[in-house]
Each structure stands twice: as structure tokens, then as C-alpha cells.
Design an enzyme around this catalytic site. Structure first.
Site, short mmCIF file in Angstrom:
data_model
loop_
_atom_site.label_atom_id
_atom_site.label_comp_id
_atom_site.label_asym_id
_atom_site.label_seq_id
_atom_site.Cartn_x
_atom_site.Cartn_y
_atom_site.Cartn_z
N GLY A 198 -4.41 -4.68 7.68
CA GLY A 198 -5.44 -3.65 7.75
C GLY A 198 -6.31 -3.75 8.95
N GLY A 219 0.21 -2.59 5.87
CA GLY A 219 0.06 -3.91 6.47
C GLY A 219 -1.21 -4.32 6.82
N THR A 244 1.11 -1.27 -0.02
CA THR A 244 -0.07 -0.10 -0.18
C THR A 244 0.87 1.10 0.07
OG1 THR A 244 -1.83 -0.95 1.16
CG2 THR A 244 -1.56 1.29 1.41
N ASP A 287 -7.96 -0.84 6.15
CA ASP A 287 -7.57 0.19 6.95
C ASP A 287 -7.50 1.46 5.82
OD1 ASP A 287 -5.18 -0.97 6.27
OD2 ASP A 287 -4.17 0.75 7.13
C1 SD4 Z 1 -5.20 -3.42 3.63
N1 SD4 Z 1 -3.26 -1.94 4.60
O1 SD4 Z 1 -5.88 -3.67 2.93
C2 SD4 Z 1 -3.90 -2.57 3.28
C3 SD4 Z 1 -2.79 -3.34 2.39
C4 SD4 Z 1 -1.77 -3.65 3.07
O2 SD4 Z 1 0.02 -5.05 3.21
O3 SD4 Z 1 -1.07 -2.62 3.23
N2 SD4 Z 1 -1.05 -4.82 2.93
O4 SD4 Z 1 -5.17 -3.90 4.73
#
Ligand code: SD4
Length: 332
Positions: free
Chosen positions: A247, A245, A193, A224
Site C-alpha cells: 500500500g 499489494g 486485498t 492504500d
Molecule cells: C495494504 N494494499 O494494506 C493493502 C494490502 C495488500 O498485499 O493488498 N497487501 O497495503
């Protein structure tokens, strides 16, 4: 000792006696606090852009625009668009990995220096979802549009509808279908992200966050990234923060809002990112199985980042230089 030095020293000694050592210490503390307060009230006007992961070109794009005097919101939206349009990036925009039914669904949000914000969730067929979130913010009475409604609003407002599933992503998805094991990978390909924070020449801070979410998520799952306060939060009097990360864990602790509030209470961006990670790891023993990383900036242009697992970097553009910053991590 020369007479003038003697007089100066004697005067200081006399003063020290007169005030008492305790009072002197207090005078020192008062001076420190005054300096801290002065610093706290200082607004940097030298542009700074930071973003999650080593998205070099995206961050350089935003940094260069900030140097030209472009407002932070527009600079970060242009910056993250580089990754939204990069079909080789399987975690943001076009080329993003699909959900477990094969649909690419995108999440994004933006927040500006006035505290205004916009968000889109679970949008299909539109690449530049951060720009779409800005459109929601500016041209609707709402903060969030989701799914079909967001897509229709986009098309009505001149965004091109296109298939976001690339051949590569489809191939990987078909491979995944053979086992259908849902296990998010820590530090996916070391790019993920994109959350970006910009401080412009007027000292205003804005941010954008955009993602295709977790690969092979359930249909309808929202992370998130489009949730104001979780994936992104800005308070122009204090600073801003963004997350990447897992979410679900960021949402549970309202991570970005938490970081801004910790900075409001006196923490540096670095200390605040570390505390926000601590909140997750102290309450969730499962944290060895997922990554969360934060970036933050304050009004003085100071920045910080921290994560659970080693391997996270942020990009930082300041004084015309765009450099990766290796993040400290809770696990070593
Ligand atoms: C999510 N935070 O959709 C985002 C995606 C992401 O590691 O950063 N994934 O949860």
C-alpha cells in the site's frame, strides 16, 4: 472487367487522384479518429465485474447481481462481503491477520458513479467494512471515519461487533511473535486485498476495496485500500481502477487515480495499468521486494490488469461467465 466494376474502380482512382494520396490518408485518419471518438463515447450496458486475485465466488456474486439489474455499488459491496465473511481468508475481514500487537484492524472504501465516496480506516470488531464505508458515505457529512469512531458509528447503525481474530490467525500470530520479523510476503497465499469494480446495466461504474492490510503491520498503520485515489478510484465518465499489494507504494503514486487519468488521456485500461506499474518500478529500485497489482475498467467495459511480480490474477465476470485472467507482470 465488367463495366460496373470498371466504373467503380475508375471512380475510386479518379477520386484518389483528385484528393491526392496525402488527403486520402488524412481521410483515413479522420475516419479512425471519428471511430475512436464514437467508441470513447459508447457506454457498455452489458454488466462486467472484475476483482483482484482469484476470488471466484465474490466476483460471481457481484456479476450475478449486476445481471439482475442491481446497481454497481450494491453489487460490489455484496461481492466483497463474501471475502470479508470468509474466515479462511487471512487478508480480508474476519480472520484477517492482526497487527504486531495482535489486533485485527480493517480498512475499506467505496466510490460510486456520482463521484461520491466513503472510507473507514483501522476499524476493529466489524466484519463488513465496505458496507460500513457506504454508510459513512451516505449517512454522515464526512468521507472518512477512523478507529473507535468508525466502530461506534457502525454499532449505532446496526452492525454487529464481534471478535475478528480467529483461532487460526491467532496461532499464526503467536508463531510470528517468536521471530517478529516484519517482511511482507509477495503474493500472500495468492489471495490478498479485494478490490472490485462493477459496471451495471445502466452503464454506471462503482467500486469497493476492503482489506485487513499487511500482516503484522505497526499498530495504527493504514494502507492504500481505504485511501480514495490510491486503493480505488472511479470517474463514471471514464472508468475505474483498484489496487492490491504494498500500500505504501500505491499511495506514493496515487495509483488508482493515475490509472483513471491515463485512461482519460486515451490509454486503454491495460495500457494505463502498465504505466502505473512503470511509475513505481522506475522510481523505486527496491521493487523486486514487493508486489503491487492493478485492475481497471473503462466505460466501454474493456478491462486490464498488470503487476510487478508474476503470480497475480484478476477475476472477470462478463456475459454470464466468470473467468480468471492471468496478469502480465513487469518482472518475468
Ligand atoms: C495494504 N494494499 O494494506 C493493502 C494490502 C495488500 O498485499 O493488498 N497487501 O497495503
Amino acid at each position: 472487367m465488367k463495366r460496373r466494376n470498371f466504373i467503380t474502380k475508375t471512380s475510386i482512382n479518379t477520386l484518389a487522384f483528385g484528393l491526392g494520396i496525402h488527403s486520402l490518408a488524412q481521410a483515413g485518419t479522420a475516419k479512425n479518429s471519428a471511430e475512436k471518438l464514437k467508441k470513447k463515447n459508447t457506454t457498455a450496458t452489458t454488466p462486467v465485474a472484475i476483482c483482484t486475485w482469484q476470488f471466484t465466488e465474490a466476483n460471481a456474486t457481484a456479476g450475478a447481481l449486476l445481471d439482475q439489474g442491481i446497481p454497481a455499488l450494491d453489487a460490489v459491496i455484496k461481492g466483497v462481503a463474501v471475502e470479508e465473511e470468509n474466515i479462511k481468508n487471512t487478508t480480508v475481514g474476519k480472520g484477517g491477520s492482526p497487527d504486531r500487537e495482535g489486533n485485527v484492524t480493517l480498512d475499506a472504501c467505496v466510490m460510486d458513479h456520482t463521484g461520491n465516496c466513503g472510507s473507514v480506516m483501522c476499524v476493529e470488531n466489524i466484519t463488513n467494512v465496505a458496507a460500513l464505508a457506504k454508510k459513512v458515505m451516505e449517512d454522515t457529512p464526512h468521507v472518512i471515519l477512523a478507529g473507535k469512531g468508525a466502530e461506534e458509528f457502525a454499532v449505532k447503525n446496526g452492525f454487529t461487533a464481534e471478535n475478528l481474530l480467529t483461532e487460526e490467525s491467532e496461532k499464526a500470530y503467536k508463531e510470528w511473535l517468536k521471530t517478529s520479523k516484519y517482511k511482507p510476503i509477495i503474493n500472500i497465499e495468492n489471495h490478498d486485498t479485494i478490490g472490485m469494480l462493477g459496471l451495471d446495466k445502466n452503464g454506471n461504474i462503482s467500486g469497493a476495496c476492503t482489506t485487513s492490510g499487511l500482516a503484522y503491520k505497526m499498530k495504527g498503520r493504514v494502507g492504500d485500500s481505504p485511501v480514495i485515489g490510491s486503493g480505488l478510484f472511479i470517474d463514471n465518465a471514464i472508468g475505474g481502477a483498484a489496487a492490491t499489494g504494498m500500500g505504501e507504494e500505491v499511495i506514493k503514486t496515487v495509483g488508482s487515480f493515475l490509472i483513471v487519468e491515463l485512461m482519460r488521456n486515451g490509454m486503454s485500461p491495460q495500457e494505463a495499468c502498465e504505466e502505473a506499474v512503470r511509475r513505481i518500478v522506475t522510481t523505486n529500485p527496491n521493487h523486486t521486494n514487493f508486489q503491487v497489482a492493478y485492475i481497471a475498467i473503462n466505460k466501454q467495459g474493456e478491462t486490464g490488469c498488470y503487476c510487478i511480480h508474476p503470480g497475480f490474477k484478476m477475476m472477470k465476470y462478463a456475459n454470464g461467465k466468470n473467468m480468471p485472467v492471468v496478469s502480465g507482470s513487469h518482472l518475468k
